[in-house]
Design a protein around this motif. Structure first.
Motif, short mmCIF file in Angstrom:
data_model
loop_
_atom_site.label_atom_id
_atom_site.label_comp_id
_atom_site.label_asym_id
_atom_site.label_seq_id
_atom_site.Cartn_x
_atom_site.Cartn_y
_atom_site.Cartn_z
N VAL A 35 0.84 -1.19 0.00
CA VAL A 35 0.00 0.00 0.00
C VAL A 35 0.88 1.25 0.00
CG1 VAL A 35 -1.86 1.22 1.19
CG2 VAL A 35 -1.79 -1.29 1.25
N TYR A 36 1.96 1.22 0.79
CA TYR A 36 2.87 2.36 0.85
C TYR A 36 3.44 2.68 -0.54
CZ TYR A 36 3.02 1.75 5.98
OH TYR A 36 2.71 1.64 7.31
N LYS A 37 3.82 1.64 -1.29
CA LYS A 37 4.38 1.86 -2.63
C LYS A 37 3.36 2.54 -3.53
CE LYS A 37 7.71 -1.92 -2.78
NZ LYS A 37 8.05 -3.21 -3.39
N SER A 72 1.96 8.04 -5.96
CA SER A 72 0.92 9.01 -6.31
C SER A 72 1.18 10.42 -5.77
CB SER A 72 -0.44 8.52 -5.81
OG SER A 72 -0.53 8.63 -4.40
N VAL A 73 2.23 10.58 -4.96
CA VAL A 73 2.53 11.90 -4.41
C VAL A 73 3.96 12.30 -4.76
CG1 VAL A 73 0.92 11.69 -2.49
CG2 VAL A 73 3.29 11.04 -2.14
N ASP A 74 4.18 13.59 -4.74
CA ASP A 74 5.50 14.14 -4.99
C ASP A 74 5.83 15.02 -3.79
OD1 ASP A 74 7.87 14.83 -6.20
OD2 ASP A 74 6.98 16.33 -7.52
N GLY A 102 0.73 6.40 9.81
CA GLY A 102 -0.26 7.41 10.23
C GLY A 102 -1.25 7.71 9.12
N TYR A 103 -0.75 7.85 7.89
CA TYR A 103 -1.65 8.09 6.75
C TYR A 103 -2.54 6.87 6.51
CZ TYR A 103 1.37 12.06 5.43
OH TYR A 103 2.08 13.22 5.41
N LEU A 104 -1.95 5.68 6.59
CA LEU A 104 -2.72 4.46 6.38
C LEU A 104 -3.81 4.33 7.43
CD1 LEU A 104 -1.49 1.01 5.36
CD2 LEU A 104 -2.75 1.19 7.48
N ALA A 137 -4.54 3.50 -0.91
CA ALA A 137 -3.48 4.46 -1.25
C ALA A 137 -4.07 5.83 -1.55
CB ALA A 137 -2.66 3.94 -2.44
N LYS A 138 -5.22 5.85 -2.21
CA LYS A 138 -5.88 7.12 -2.52
C LYS A 138 -6.39 7.77 -1.23
CE LYS A 138 -8.03 7.45 -6.41
NZ LYS A 138 -8.96 7.45 -7.55
N ALA A 139 -6.88 6.96 -0.28
CA ALA A 139 -7.31 7.49 1.01
C ALA A 139 -6.12 8.04 1.79
CB ALA A 139 -8.04 6.41 1.81
N MET A 140 -4.96 7.39 1.67
CA MET A 140 -3.75 7.91 2.29
C MET A 140 -3.36 9.24 1.65
SD MET A 140 -1.44 4.44 2.60
CE MET A 140 0.03 5.29 3.22
N LYS A 141 -3.51 9.34 0.34
CA LYS A 141 -3.20 10.59 -0.35
C LYS A 141 -4.14 11.70 0.13
CE LYS A 141 -2.57 12.63 -4.91
NZ LYS A 141 -2.52 12.38 -6.35
#
Length: 157
Positions: A21-23, A28-30, A48-50, A88-92
């Motif tokens: 998921v982290y990958k 998806s972010v910079d 924390g994001y997850l 991953a999108k929710a983490m973003k």
């Protein structure tokens, strides 16, 4: 992570590891800030994001995204590819919210007039638009998935 650990993660039919998921999230972010962190600090921030991001799956019928093993850094079930992408999108979304909050604090610290002259409002507007877009995408995708799979509802038909 060495090659042996990578093989275990990719070939484990019963679990999804946080690393997968982290990958997806990191692709998806910079973020210069994330790139500068050491491994332990980065893992802590990503978890924390997850953890904050999985709240969007609270009503998701298919899986319990709180069914995980933080010690082994994995979920106790195997996620489908679209679930990894959605998490991953929710983490973003959580990352965007953090960036937005930071910008709002900056605006308060330096004052509205100086913040405006620094083009800060444009960045803040883009973050707010991205936050709304990600929220809509996540909600509509989860709704579409659940609606398309009526077998998830069991006896509720």
């Amino acid at each position: 992570m060495n090659d042996d650990e990578n093989k275990i993660i990719e070939n484990d039919p019963d679990h999804t590891y946080y690393e997968e998921v982290y990958k997806a999230f990191l692709n998806s972010v910079d973020s210069y800030e994330l790139a500068q962190m050491d491994d332990d600090e980065l893992k802590e921030r990503l978890y924390g994001y997850l953890d904050a991001g999985r709240v969007v799956f609270e009503t998701y019928i298919s899986e319990d995204f709180y069914d995980d093993d933080p010690q082994k850094e994995r979920f106790n079930f195997k996620m489908k590819r679209f679930e990894i992408a959605m998490l991953a999108k929710a983490m973003k979304l959580e990352w965007v919210r953090e960036q937005k909050h930071s910008e709002e604090l900056m605006r308060k610290a330096i004052g509205d007039r100086d913040y405006t002259s620094d083009k800060g409002y444009q960045y803040l507007d883009r973050l707010q638009a991205m936050e709304k877009q990600l929220s809509r995408e996540i909600s509509s995708t989860i709704n579409r998935i659940e609606y398309a799979h009526s077998d998830l509802y069991g006896d509720m038909k």
